[in-house]
Design a protein around this motif. Structure first.
Motif, short mmCIF file in Angstrom:
data_model
loop_
_atom_site.label_atom_id
_atom_site.label_comp_id
_atom_site.label_asym_id
_atom_site.label_seq_id
_atom_site.Cartn_x
_atom_site.Cartn_y
_atom_site.Cartn_z
N TRP A 65 -32.17 -23.85 -35.55
CA TRP A 65 -31.70 -25.17 -35.10
C TRP A 65 -31.23 -25.12 -33.65
CZ3 TRP A 65 -26.49 -26.72 -34.07
CH2 TRP A 65 -26.35 -28.08 -33.81
N ILE A 66 -30.47 -24.09 -33.31
CA ILE A 66 -29.99 -23.95 -31.93
C ILE A 66 -31.19 -23.82 -30.99
CG2 ILE A 66 -28.71 -22.47 -30.32
CD1 ILE A 66 -26.88 -21.76 -32.76
N GLU A 67 -32.18 -23.04 -31.42
CA GLU A 67 -33.40 -22.88 -30.62
C GLU A 67 -34.05 -24.24 -30.37
OE1 GLU A 67 -37.55 -20.73 -31.57
OE2 GLU A 67 -35.78 -19.49 -31.91
N ASP A 68 -34.14 -25.06 -31.41
CA ASP A 68 -34.73 -26.40 -31.26
C ASP A 68 -33.90 -27.26 -30.31
OD1 ASP A 68 -36.76 -25.74 -33.04
OD2 ASP A 68 -35.84 -26.79 -34.74
N VAL A 69 -32.59 -27.20 -30.44
CA VAL A 69 -31.70 -28.02 -29.60
C VAL A 69 -31.89 -27.65 -28.13
CG1 VAL A 69 -29.27 -28.42 -28.97
CG2 VAL A 69 -29.97 -28.50 -31.37
N VAL A 70 -31.85 -26.37 -27.82
CA VAL A 70 -31.89 -25.95 -26.41
C VAL A 70 -33.28 -26.09 -25.81
CG1 VAL A 70 -29.91 -24.42 -26.71
CG2 VAL A 70 -32.22 -23.48 -26.86
N SER A 71 -34.29 -26.20 -26.64
CA SER A 71 -35.66 -26.36 -26.15
C SER A 71 -36.07 -27.82 -26.02
CB SER A 71 -36.63 -25.65 -27.11
OG SER A 71 -36.33 -24.28 -27.19
N ALA A 72 -35.24 -28.73 -26.49
CA ALA A 72 -35.58 -30.16 -26.50
C ALA A 72 -35.60 -30.75 -25.09
CB ALA A 72 -34.60 -30.93 -27.37
N ASP A 73 -36.47 -31.72 -24.90
CA ASP A 73 -36.48 -32.46 -23.63
C ASP A 73 -35.12 -33.11 -23.44
OD1 ASP A 73 -39.12 -31.84 -23.08
OD2 ASP A 73 -39.91 -33.67 -24.00
N GLY A 74 -34.64 -33.10 -22.22
CA GLY A 74 -33.35 -33.72 -21.92
C GLY A 74 -32.15 -32.84 -22.16
N PHE A 75 -32.37 -31.62 -22.68
CA PHE A 75 -31.23 -30.73 -22.91
C PHE A 75 -30.67 -30.29 -21.57
CE2 PHE A 75 -29.29 -26.56 -23.58
CZ PHE A 75 -28.34 -26.90 -24.52
N ARG A 76 -29.36 -30.45 -21.40
CA ARG A 76 -28.69 -30.11 -20.15
C ARG A 76 -27.59 -29.08 -20.33
NH1 ARG A 76 -30.64 -33.69 -16.60
NH2 ARG A 76 -31.02 -35.85 -17.12
N GLY A 77 -27.54 -28.47 -21.49
CA GLY A 77 -26.52 -27.47 -21.75
C GLY A 77 -25.53 -27.95 -22.78
N CYS A 78 -24.67 -27.05 -23.18
CA CYS A 78 -23.64 -27.36 -24.17
C CYS A 78 -22.62 -28.32 -23.56
CB CYS A 78 -22.94 -26.07 -24.59
SG CYS A 78 -21.49 -26.34 -25.63
N PRO A 79 -22.41 -29.49 -24.17
CA PRO A 79 -21.45 -30.43 -23.60
C PRO A 79 -20.02 -29.87 -23.55
CG PRO A 79 -22.13 -31.15 -25.78
CD PRO A 79 -23.00 -29.98 -25.41
N PHE A 80 -19.70 -28.96 -24.45
CA PHE A 80 -18.35 -28.39 -24.49
C PHE A 80 -18.17 -27.37 -23.37
CE2 PHE A 80 -19.61 -29.73 -28.70
CZ PHE A 80 -18.60 -30.63 -29.00
N LEU A 81 -19.16 -26.52 -23.15
CA LEU A 81 -19.08 -25.56 -22.05
C LEU A 81 -19.07 -26.28 -20.71
CD1 LEU A 81 -21.54 -22.79 -23.35
CD2 LEU A 81 -19.03 -22.76 -23.38
N ARG A 82 -19.88 -27.33 -20.61
CA ARG A 82 -19.92 -28.10 -19.35
C ARG A 82 -18.57 -28.76 -19.09
NH1 ARG A 82 -24.96 -31.90 -19.13
NH2 ARG A 82 -24.03 -32.23 -17.08
N ALA A 83 -17.98 -29.37 -20.11
CA ALA A 83 -16.68 -30.02 -19.92
C ALA A 83 -15.61 -29.00 -19.56
CB ALA A 83 -16.30 -30.80 -21.18
N ALA A 84 -15.64 -27.85 -20.22
CA ALA A 84 -14.65 -26.81 -19.92
C ALA A 84 -14.74 -26.37 -18.46
CB ALA A 84 -14.84 -25.62 -20.85
N ALA A 85 -15.96 -26.32 -17.93
CA ALA A 85 -16.14 -25.93 -16.53
C ALA A 85 -15.54 -26.96 -15.57
CB ALA A 85 -17.62 -25.73 -16.23
N GLU A 86 -15.47 -28.21 -16.01
CA GLU A 86 -14.95 -29.27 -15.16
C GLU A 86 -13.43 -29.43 -15.26
OE1 GLU A 86 -17.22 -32.87 -14.31
OE2 GLU A 86 -18.53 -32.29 -15.97
N PHE A 87 -12.83 -28.89 -16.31
CA PHE A 87 -11.40 -29.02 -16.52
C PHE A 87 -10.80 -27.62 -16.59
CE2 PHE A 87 -13.15 -33.00 -17.89
CZ PHE A 87 -12.22 -33.94 -17.50
N GLY A 88 -10.26 -27.15 -15.49
CA GLY A 88 -9.79 -25.77 -15.40
C GLY A 88 -8.50 -25.46 -16.14
N ASP A 89 -7.65 -26.45 -16.34
CA ASP A 89 -6.35 -26.23 -16.96
C ASP A 89 -6.50 -26.07 -18.47
OD1 ASP A 89 -3.76 -26.27 -17.94
OD2 ASP A 89 -3.32 -28.31 -17.24
#
Length: 194
Positions: free
Chosen positions: A91-115
């Motif tokens: 399932w993870i393989e399918d998610v990350v291979s899908a068109d429009g996938f831009r990365g994990c929304p949680f990891l991306r948000a964590a990168a934007e909020f340092g505190d």
């Protein structure tokens, strides 16, 4: 995205989901969200106390969808927990291979909020703790020795796949199910000997 007849809160969340995921949280303004949602700032603030609250609710909705997907995987592989773990990898393989996938929304948000004390980071930490614990329970139920260490490795594989998929390096994620199987079959050693 839901139509203009959907409740304003739902339209705002849908708009936030689209914009935050496509462009990142910091680059999206409240005006961008209300414009896409077809509503007003006043309506947004009636449903969300701040932009940060909207970000938290966006991530909470994403977490709920991911939890439902994992529950569906477990239910669909009722034969054995081992199958559920391999299906999770697929399932993870399918998610990350899908068109429009831009990365994990949680990891991306964590990168934007340092505190680490920020509500967004706390929600990310809560979701990641849930995910790791859920995987550890699946590993233990499959009878694999050292379920905590194996779960840590499976989460690391998942995180790596999320980054590879975001970079469109699909070759690095195209074998996630076999990688899960390898970790499970070696008790988590990743073939490093011993």
């Amino acid at each position: 995205m839901r139509g203009s007849h959907a409740a304003p809160r739902a339209r705002i969340l849908d708009a936030a989901d689209t914009l935050f995921y496509e462009r990142g949280v910091r680059s999206v303004s409240v005006e961008d969200v209300v414009g896409l949602a077809g509503t007003t700032r006043m309506t947004l603030y009636r449903h969300f106390t701040s932009k940060d609250d909207l970000v938290v609710q966006y991530l909470r909705a994403r977490a709920d969808r991911e939890r439902a997907a994992v529950a569906g995987i477990v239910a669909g592989a009722a034969r054995e927990e081992w199958d559920a773990l391999l299906d999770l990898g697929a399932w993870i393989e399918d998610v990350v291979s899908a068109d429009g996938f831009r990365g994990c929304p949680f990891l991306r948000a964590a990168a934007e909020f340092g505190d680490p004390g920020h509500p967004v980071r706390r929600l990310v930490a809560e979701h990641r703790a849930w995910y790791r614990e859920r995987v550890a329970r699946m590993v233990a139920a499959a009878g694999v020795r050292g379920p905590d260490a194996v779960a840590d490795r499976l989460v690391l594989l998942r995180d790596g796949a999320m980054v590879g998929g975001a970079l469109r390096d699909v070759g690095t994620v195209g074998a996630l199910r076999p990688a899960f199987a390898a970790v499970l079959g070696t008790g988590g050693s990743l073939g490093t000997g011993g």
